[in-house]
Design a protein around this motif. Structure first.
Motif, PDB file in Angstrom:
ATOM      1  N   ALA A 275       0.674  -1.170   0.034  1.00  0.00           N
ATOM      2  CA  ALA A 275      -0.171   0.043   0.154  1.00  0.00           C
ATOM      3  C   ALA A 275       0.836   1.176  -0.037  1.00  0.00           C
ATOM      4  O   ALA A 275       0.515   2.159  -0.552  1.00  0.00           O
ATOM      5  CB  ALA A 275      -0.853   0.064   1.167  1.00  0.00           C
ATOM      6  N   LEU A 276       1.915   1.159   0.673  1.00  0.00           N
ATOM      7  CA  LEU A 276       2.711   2.522   1.059  1.00  0.00           C
ATOM      8  C   LEU A 276       3.855   2.594   0.193  1.00  0.00           C
ATOM      9  O   LEU A 276       4.893   3.330   0.054  1.00  0.00           O
ATOM     10  CB  LEU A 276       3.217   2.655   2.281  1.00  0.00           C
ATOM     11  N   ASN A 277       4.111   1.435  -0.633  1.00  0.00           N
ATOM     12  CA  ASN A 277       5.270   1.470  -1.768  1.00  0.00           C
ATOM     13  C   ASN A 277       6.530   1.154  -1.022  1.00  0.00           C
ATOM     14  O   ASN A 277       7.457   2.106  -1.154  1.00  0.00           O
ATOM     15  CB  ASN A 277       5.371   2.682  -2.534  1.00  0.00           C
ATOM     16  N   LEU A 278       6.759   0.543   0.127  1.00  0.00           N
ATOM     17  CA  LEU A 278       7.761   0.412   0.869  1.00  0.00           C
ATOM     18  C   LEU A 278       8.152  -1.243   0.907  1.00  0.00           C
ATOM     19  O   LEU A 278       7.532  -1.973   0.429  1.00  0.00           O
ATOM     20  CB  LEU A 278       7.522   0.594   2.304  1.00  0.00           C
ATOM     21  N   THR A 279       9.343  -1.557   1.395  1.00  0.00           N
ATOM     22  CA  THR A 279       9.803  -2.890   1.501  1.00  0.00           C
ATOM     23  C   THR A 279       9.464  -3.467   2.849  1.00  0.00           C
ATOM     24  O   THR A 279       8.911  -2.565   3.727  1.00  0.00           O
ATOM     25  CB  THR A 279      11.376  -2.772   1.369  1.00  0.00           C
TER      26      THR A 279
END
Ligand SMILES: [Zn+2]
Lengths: 193, 104
Positions: free
Chosen positions: A162-166
């Motif tokens: 959702a947050l475009n994080l790893t």
């Protein structure tokens, strides 16, 4: 209608599918946005933008998470953008709230005489507002991770998507957010407030 | 924090060295990095045992973890009050606005 049928419908531009999706998911999306923003009008803006995004991007939906989870992610992202606009950029204020260790790697932690249960702590309406104020002190990028993981109960992978994080990044932020909140809530947990 | 707290006395220095060098032991700093996975139940069995051994031996980490877990509980309860019930409002004007925007 199943998620698959709804997504097919959305992709085909079907009115009935669109309305079903909006009516099914709007309440929880509003709740997510309200909790993050603490403001109903802003939350409604957010949800409206999130749906606009959904109609635009439905072609990219890969079905790795459920439609609902995907939507809560979109709305959280919209809210995060608003929160970032509201918060002045400054030095990472969360560093001062991290756990402390001495030079021999031993933790520094004052003893707890009595640790109240969440129920005891929140038995008064005023305390609940106090706790929410403390949560709102966390920088937005940390708060959103804490909320999606611990409150909305999304998985690490779903939050990462959702947050475009790893995944690793989500875990680090979650742990830092909880640690910082623990420092902020200490007076409340110790029964001093 | 007072600067002298960061400079440990002889007992804490010895404890720190023991936890750093003895087999099956970890320092509080290492313990810190395992907390998240421990609470998620995703620590491998050996690391889990090491984590729990430290927890038995270290008053500070025990207190810290208890307060950390209490914090999670308080945050959850404050933001998602069980008495609030499930969210059920989809304001009609908002539904209409969302669907109208799509048609344009
Ligand atoms: Zn320790």
């Amino acid at each position: 209608m199943t998620d698959e049928e709804l997504i097919e419908g959305l992709k085909a531009g079907d009115d009935q599918a669109a309305e079903t999706v909006v009516r099914t998911h709007m309440p929880r999306m509003l709740a997510v946005a309200r909790r993050l923003l603490g403001d109903s009008a802003l939350a409604e803006d957010c949800v409206q933008e999130a749906f606009a995004n959904m109609f635009r991007k439905i072609g990219d939906f890969e079905g790795r998470s459920s439609l609902g989870t995907w939507l809560y992610g979109i709305v959280a992202n919209q809210a995060l953008m608003k929160l970032r606009q509201q918060t002045r950029r400054r030095e990472d204020p969360i560093d001062d709230l991290m756990p402390e260790f001495d030079t021999s790697a031993c933790r520094i932690e004052a003893p707890w005489q009595h640790l109240s249960t969440p129920e005891e702590i929140l038995d008064r309406e005023k305390r609940k507002d106090l706790v929410i104020d403390m949560i709102n002190k966390l920088p937005p990028d940390y708060r959103v991770v804490l909320q999606l993981r611990d409150i909305e109960e999304m998985s690490t992978a779903e939050v990462a998507d959702a947050l475009n994080l790893t995944d690793g990044n989500v875990k680090v932020r979650l742990h830092r957010a909880r640690s910082a909140l623990k420092s902020l809530l200490e007076p409340v947990l110790r029964g001093e407030l | 924090m007072a600067a002298d707290q960061r400079r440990p006395g002889i007992m804490r220095q010895m404890r720190g060295a023991m936890m750093k060098y003895m087999p099956l032991m970890i320092t509080c700093v290492e313990f810190e990095t395992f907390i998240l996975d421990y609470l998620e139940g995703s620590l491998p069995p050996r690391q889990r045992r090491i984590f729990e051994l430290h927890l038995k031996m270290c008053r500070e980490c025990r207190d810290y973890l208890a307060a950390y877990k209490a914090t999670m509980g308080v945050a959850k309860r404050a933001l998602k009050d069980p008495s609030d019930g499930p969210p059920d409002d989809a304001p009609e004007d908002l539904v209409k606005a969302v669907l109208a925007a799509r048609e344009r």
